[in-house]
Write an enzyme that holds these catalytic residues in place. Sequence first.
Site, PDB file in Angstrom:
ATOM      1  N   LYS A  49       0.862  -1.184   0.000  1.00 57.06           N
ATOM      2  CA  LYS A  49       0.000   0.000   0.000  1.00 57.06           C
ATOM      3  C   LYS A  49       0.898   1.234   0.000  1.00 57.06           C
ATOM      4  CE  LYS A  49      -3.720  -2.434   2.249  1.00 57.06           C
ATOM      5  NZ  LYS A  49      -4.643  -2.540   3.365  1.00 57.06           N
ATOM      6  N   LYS A  54       7.077   2.329   3.702  1.00 52.76           N
ATOM      7  CA  LYS A  54       6.822   3.396   4.680  1.00 52.76           C
ATOM      8  C   LYS A  54       5.481   3.255   5.389  1.00 52.76           C
ATOM      9  CE  LYS A  54      10.481   6.143   4.089  1.00 52.76           C
ATOM     10  NZ  LYS A  54      11.213   6.842   5.111  1.00 52.76           N
ATOM     11  N   SER A  79       8.542  14.548   1.005  1.00 51.55           N
ATOM     12  CA  SER A  79       8.303  14.825  -0.407  1.00 51.55           C
ATOM     13  C   SER A  79       7.608  13.660  -1.108  1.00 51.55           C
ATOM     14  CB  SER A  79       9.628  15.144  -1.116  1.00 51.55           C
ATOM     15  OG  SER A  79      10.515  14.065  -0.985  1.00 51.55           O
ATOM     16  N   ASN A  81       6.960   9.291  -0.156  1.00 49.54           N
ATOM     17  CA  ASN A  81       6.459   8.034   0.394  1.00 49.54           C
ATOM     18  C   ASN A  81       6.005   8.135   1.843  1.00 49.54           C
ATOM     19  OD1 ASN A  81       6.879   6.793  -2.069  1.00 49.54           O
ATOM     20  ND2 ASN A  81       8.867   5.957  -1.506  1.00 49.54           N
ATOM     21  N   ASP A 173      21.759 -15.673   3.364  1.00 52.25           N
ATOM     22  CA  ASP A 173      23.109 -15.368   3.821  1.00 52.25           C
ATOM     23  C   ASP A 173      23.245 -13.912   4.256  1.00 52.25           C
ATOM     24  OD1 ASP A 173      24.023 -17.940   3.302  1.00 52.25           O
ATOM     25  OD2 ASP A 173      24.501 -17.456   1.223  1.00 52.25           O
TER      26      ASP A 173
END
Length: 180
Positions: A49, A54, A79, A81, A173
């Site tokens: 979403k 974020k 600015s 996300n 790993d």
Amino acid sequence: METVPHKQMLLDAADRIAPYVHETPVQTCQSIDDKVGASLYFKCENLQKVGAFKIRGATNTLLQLAPEEKANGVATHSSGNHAQAVALAARNQALQATIVMPHNAKQVKKDAVKGYRAEVIECEASHTAREQTLNDLIAKTGSTYIPPFNDYRIIAGQSTVAQELLQQVEEPDAIVAPVG
């Protein structure tokens, strides 16, 4: 307020945000594996979403606010996300959100924030201008600041990407994550 998340906080964050986020898929690419000589797994948070991880941190943070912290809404500066994530997380909790965005932020990001029913306040395109505009807003409205990073609730929520990955890919790993 705690500043360094511990294991139980990370696990609690995953449980807390589960109803509000997607479990995103892991993809592979044989041609890339062949090129690098290893098996790589890509966690597709672009399918999350708001199109980014974020939303995990913003949701975790807003779900932990006390009633008095919610009373006057929430605010942040971003600015893109994080702006969208706070806007959607606030809408999901029926909270008012105000987002300070630089005037040169991508219009698609501003439109998304508004689409989640948050108010956008534009400012000059500098970190100083963002912070000053946000501080003025908070002084005027009493809204609660939702930081984009450097907050244990944000960190714990965003850690859920790695928690999911570890459930989807057996014993990697290493985990490599971009930082921007």
